[in-house]
Design a protein around this motif. Structure first.
Motif, PDB file in Angstrom:
ATOM      1  N   SER A 117       0.813  -1.214   0.000  1.00 39.18           N
ATOM      2  CA  SER A 117       0.000   0.000   0.000  1.00 39.18           C
ATOM      3  C   SER A 117       0.838   1.252   0.000  1.00 39.18           C
ATOM      4  O   SER A 117       0.308   2.349   0.092  1.00 39.18           O
ATOM      5  CB  SER A 117      -0.920  -0.003   1.233  1.00 39.18           C
ATOM      6  OG  SER A 117      -0.135  -0.011   2.400  1.00 39.18           O
TER       7      SER A 117
ATOM      8  N   ARG B  80       2.781   1.880  -5.305  1.00 41.35           N
ATOM      9  CA  ARG B  80       1.500   1.945  -6.012  1.00 41.35           C
ATOM     10  C   ARG B  80       1.601   2.837  -7.233  1.00 41.35           C
ATOM     11  O   ARG B  80       1.077   2.519  -8.297  1.00 41.35           O
ATOM     12  CB  ARG B  80       0.422   2.475  -5.070  1.00 41.35           C
ATOM     13  CG  ARG B  80      -0.935   2.530  -5.729  1.00 41.35           C
ATOM     14  CD  ARG B  80      -1.975   3.102  -4.792  1.00 41.35           C
ATOM     15  NE  ARG B  80      -3.215   3.247  -5.518  1.00 41.35           N
ATOM     16  CZ  ARG B  80      -4.178   2.353  -5.547  1.00 41.35           C
ATOM     17  NH1 ARG B  80      -4.039   1.227  -4.896  1.00 41.35           N
ATOM     18  NH2 ARG B  80      -5.292   2.565  -6.229  1.00 41.35           N
TER      19      ARG B  80
ATOM     20  N   THR C  22     -11.924  -1.832  -6.242  1.00 43.96           N
ATOM     21  CA  THR C  22     -10.507  -1.683  -5.904  1.00 43.96           C
ATOM     22  C   THR C  22      -9.577  -2.235  -6.968  1.00 43.96           C
ATOM     23  O   THR C  22      -8.518  -1.664  -7.252  1.00 43.96           O
ATOM     24  CB  THR C  22     -10.228  -2.383  -4.561  1.00 43.96           C
ATOM     25  OG1 THR C  22     -11.129  -1.896  -3.577  1.00 43.96           O
ATOM     26  CG2 THR C  22      -8.797  -2.132  -4.112  1.00 43.96           C
TER      27      THR C  22
ATOM     28  N   PHE D 237     -12.422   3.588  -0.874  1.00 44.69           N
ATOM     29  CA  PHE D 237     -11.050   3.320  -0.448  1.00 44.69           C
ATOM     30  C   PHE D 237     -11.022   2.513   0.846  1.00 44.69           C
ATOM     31  O   PHE D 237     -11.649   2.907   1.836  1.00 44.69           O
ATOM     32  CB  PHE D 237     -10.288   4.627  -0.243  1.00 44.69           C
ATOM     33  CG  PHE D 237     -10.143   5.447  -1.496  1.00 44.69           C
ATOM     34  CD1 PHE D 237      -9.331   5.016  -2.529  1.00 44.69           C
ATOM     35  CD2 PHE D 237     -10.844   6.638  -1.650  1.00 44.69           C
ATOM     36  CE1 PHE D 237      -9.202   5.754  -3.687  1.00 44.69           C
ATOM     37  CE2 PHE D 237     -10.719   7.389  -2.794  1.00 44.69           C
ATOM     38  CZ  PHE D 237      -9.902   6.948  -3.823  1.00 44.69           C
TER      39      PHE D 237
ATOM     40  N   GLU E 242      -5.581   2.228   2.415  1.00 45.70           N
ATOM     41  CA  GLU E 242      -5.200   3.143   1.333  1.00 45.70           C
ATOM     42  C   GLU E 242      -4.944   4.545   1.887  1.00 45.70           C
ATOM     43  O   GLU E 242      -5.557   5.533   1.489  1.00 45.70           O
ATOM     44  CB  GLU E 242      -6.296   3.192   0.265  1.00 45.70           C
ATOM     45  CG  GLU E 242      -6.679   1.836  -0.284  1.00 45.70           C
ATOM     46  CD  GLU E 242      -5.625   1.258  -1.202  1.00 45.70           C
ATOM     47  OE1 GLU E 242      -4.567   1.883  -1.386  1.00 45.70           O
ATOM     48  OE2 GLU E 242      -5.842   0.169  -1.756  1.00 45.70           O
TER      49      GLU E 242
END
Length: 622
Positions: free
Chosen positions: A329, A334, A445, A484, A488
């Motif tokens: 994460s 990401r 997601t 989210f 996140e």
């Protein structure tokens, strides 16, 4: 309305009958014979013109009837006056002549009426049959009937030419109508009231030349300035015509038509729905993504896939994404992974083999860059207006994989195109906020499209110094707050940073968006609130409370959410927050009584969980 429903031949038969009666009355006149004779000559000319109009009306394949009906009604009225006066001249009795006095001045007035009618008929023939009238272009003379309003004569002439003229003159007349409509609202109303919409739609549909279609689309665009006028275009079955032209026309025509779609969708929700029903979103997304991924060698073989097959490929890619292990994460990991996600999965969406647009494929490929850019700008604006306030249209855009296209354009483009794409994303996000089904379908997601969109929104928030772009991006992230997971946290940091922005509107929008993470409607409000506090949001939020009324209001709501959902953490700085809330209780709440209960709950919570050096004031009992 009854006269409008009668056939035009029936309308013309009445003044011809009146002229014959006048001719008979002239022959029977016993007084004012000279004047009656002159009247007879004028009426004969009028009768001849009327019969010419009848012949033209019965033989012409198309006929613009509006000026005919107006002028014939006025001619009939004048002939009735003539018949009444001439019949008085038949009476031989002195007593009757005294009772019904006829003077030479009456005939002078009558001559003026007849001259006007003859002038109207000549003008009418000049616009109905320019070749017979010796007129090789558009008739710009004034009809006597419209002497007090010259615009009416011009509008009649232009509309008649658009409907019945030769192609070069039709193009010129459509451009003249566009110019008149662009001048003022009164001209727009006259053009619509006089039936100008239908001939323009016909010219647009025929596809006789790109210049003709552009002229017609421009005139319709200038007319579509409010809901009433857009409804007129819709009622003339304009939406299917516009969608058809958008799907199969040269690029510069498509660009103008896409602008028309945006204008109509902006002003009329019915048009917005009708366009979606006619499936306008698919060609818009197709045109918007034209050549977008041509530089990607790995996807070159996809260039000629159909839209359906591309969507299936995307679905398979999403399934493969689901099968992969979860990524870290961290924001750096990401950012890297997501940029690769949509560059490798966004494929060349443009359907060169589709049924529409194939005829102009080579012309489109060789078109000038500025024409291609303008087409994309127009298509993005149309999608923006179609998505605005419409869950159904937003869903349709996401179902055509439009989100991938929009994300790529936000990343690669600048200026108006980037802005229009961003505003489309903002509207889709707002629709997703209000509709759980759309939210789950489009912004799940593991969706590559959703990830690409979020990456670009955060890039704008963090890297671009432009409130014009940052504010829509901040609003979009706020609308997606419920999508989210708690892990996140990388999404929240950039929003907290914007709480300290020197632009008060930016800071306020950041507070509003963060408030959607922390509000009770968000299932993860507790976790998000703690994350927001850990990102040190309290200090800039306190400064926001010293701004204008708008910033104070939203800052106060956000602060109450944090106070309610922060738990027992000392990172909240409970003493300062409690002081701020108590100050709001005295100053802000009188103007916003609806917040009183929320502030009371927040104060109660702080006193309950954060006892210490501050006086406990339990003002709320749950």
């Amino acid at each position: 309305m009854a006269s409008e429903e009668r056939r035009i031949e029936d309308e013309l038969s009445y003044p011809i009958l009146l002229s014959e009666r006048v001719r008979t009355a002239v022959d029977e006149a016993k007084s004012f014979k000279l004047e009656c004779s002159e009247v007879g000559k004028q009426v004969d000319r009028l009768s001849q013109n009327l019969r010419t109009v009848v012949r033209f009306a019965t033989s012409a394949p198309v006929l613009y009837e509006r000026p005919i009906r107006c002028i014939i009604a006025e001619v009939s009225k004048n002939l009735e006056r003539v018949l009444t006066l001439v019949r008085k001249c038949k009476r031989r009795s002195v007593l009757r002549r005294v009772v019904t006095i006829t003077r030479a001045t009456d005939f002078r007035k009558l001559f003026n009426f007849l001259e006007s009618s003859v002038g109207d008929m000549k003008w009418l023939l000049s616009i109905l049959d320019p070749d017979t009238a010796g007129n090789n272009g558009i008739e710009l003379s004034l009809a006597p009937i419209a002497s007090n309003d010259p615009i009416l004569s011009w509008v009649w002439s232009f509309i008649a030419t658009v409907q019945m003229g030769q192609l070069p003159y039709r193009i010129e007349a459509a451009n003249e109508l566009a110019s008149l409509a662009d001048d003022n609202d009164r001209n727009k109303k006259i053009i619509v009231d006089e039936g100008g919409v239908s001939p323009l739609l016909k010219l647009l549909k025929e596809g006789s030349s790109p210049d003709a279609q552009i002229a017609a689309a421009t005139a319709l665009y200038n007319l579509a300035c409010d809901q009433e006028k857009v409804s007129t275009i819709v009622n003339e079955v304009g939406v299917p015509i516009i969608v058809q032209v958008l799907g199969d026309s040269p690029m510069r025509v498509q660009s103008r038509v896409a602008t028309l779609v945006a204008r109509m969708a902006e002003y009329d929700s019915i048009a917005q729905e009708d366009f979606a029903r006619e499936n306008v979103i698919r060609p818009l997304v197709t045109l918007l993504s034209f050549e977008m991924f041509g530089e990607d060698q790995n996807n070159h073989q996809l260039g000629k896939q159909s839209i359906h097959s591309l969507i299936q490929i995307s679905k398979e890619m999403e399934k493969s994404t689901l099968a992969k292990p979860k990524r870290s994460s961290s924001s750096s990991s990401r950012d890297c992974n997501y940029s690769n996600t949509y560059s490798s999965s966004s494929y060349s969406y443009y359907s060169e083999g589709s049924s529409r647009g194939g005829h102009y494929r080579k012309e489109r490929e060789n078109e000038k860059p500025h024409v291609k850019l303008q087409l994309k700008v127009s298509c993005a604006a149309a999608l923006w207006m179609l998505a605005r306030g419409s869950v159904l249209n937003s869903r349709r855009i996401t179902e055509t994989k439009g989100l991938l296209c929009l994300a790529k354009l936000v990343e690669k483009e600048q200026g108006e195109l980037q802005y229009n794409c961003l505003m489309t994303i903002m509207e889709i996000s707002a629709a997703a906020e209000s509709n759980a089904d759309l939210r789950r379908a489009a912004f799940k997601t593991n969706s590559p499209a959703a990830k690409a969109v979020v990456d670009q929104l955060l890039r704008l928030i963090k890297e671009v110094d432009s409130p014009t772009l940052q504010i829509p991006a901040i609003k979009s992230i706020g609308s997606l707050a419920r999508t989210f997971p708690a892990r996140e946290t990388w999404v929240i940091g950039p929003l907290v940073t914007q709480l300290s922005h020197k632009d008060l509107d930016m800071a306020t929008e950041a507070a509003i968006s963060l408030g959607k993470f922390a509000c009770p409607d968000n299932f993860l409000c507790m976790e998000h609130s703690k994350t927001i506090i850990e990102f040190n949001a309290i200090l800039p939020l306190m400064k926001l409370l010293r701004g204008n009324e708008h910033s104070q209001l939203h800052g106060l709501v956000f602060l109450c959410y944090l106070a309610l959902h922060s738990g027992n953490t000392n990172s909240l700085e409970p003493t300062r927050v409690l002081t701020a809330l108590e100050g709001a209780d005295r100053s802000a709440l009188p103007q916003h009584p609806e917040l009183r209960e929320l502030v009371s709950k927040a104060i109660y919570h702080l006193n309950l969980y954060h006892t210490g050096g501050h006086s406990q004031r339990l003002t709320f009992v749950p």
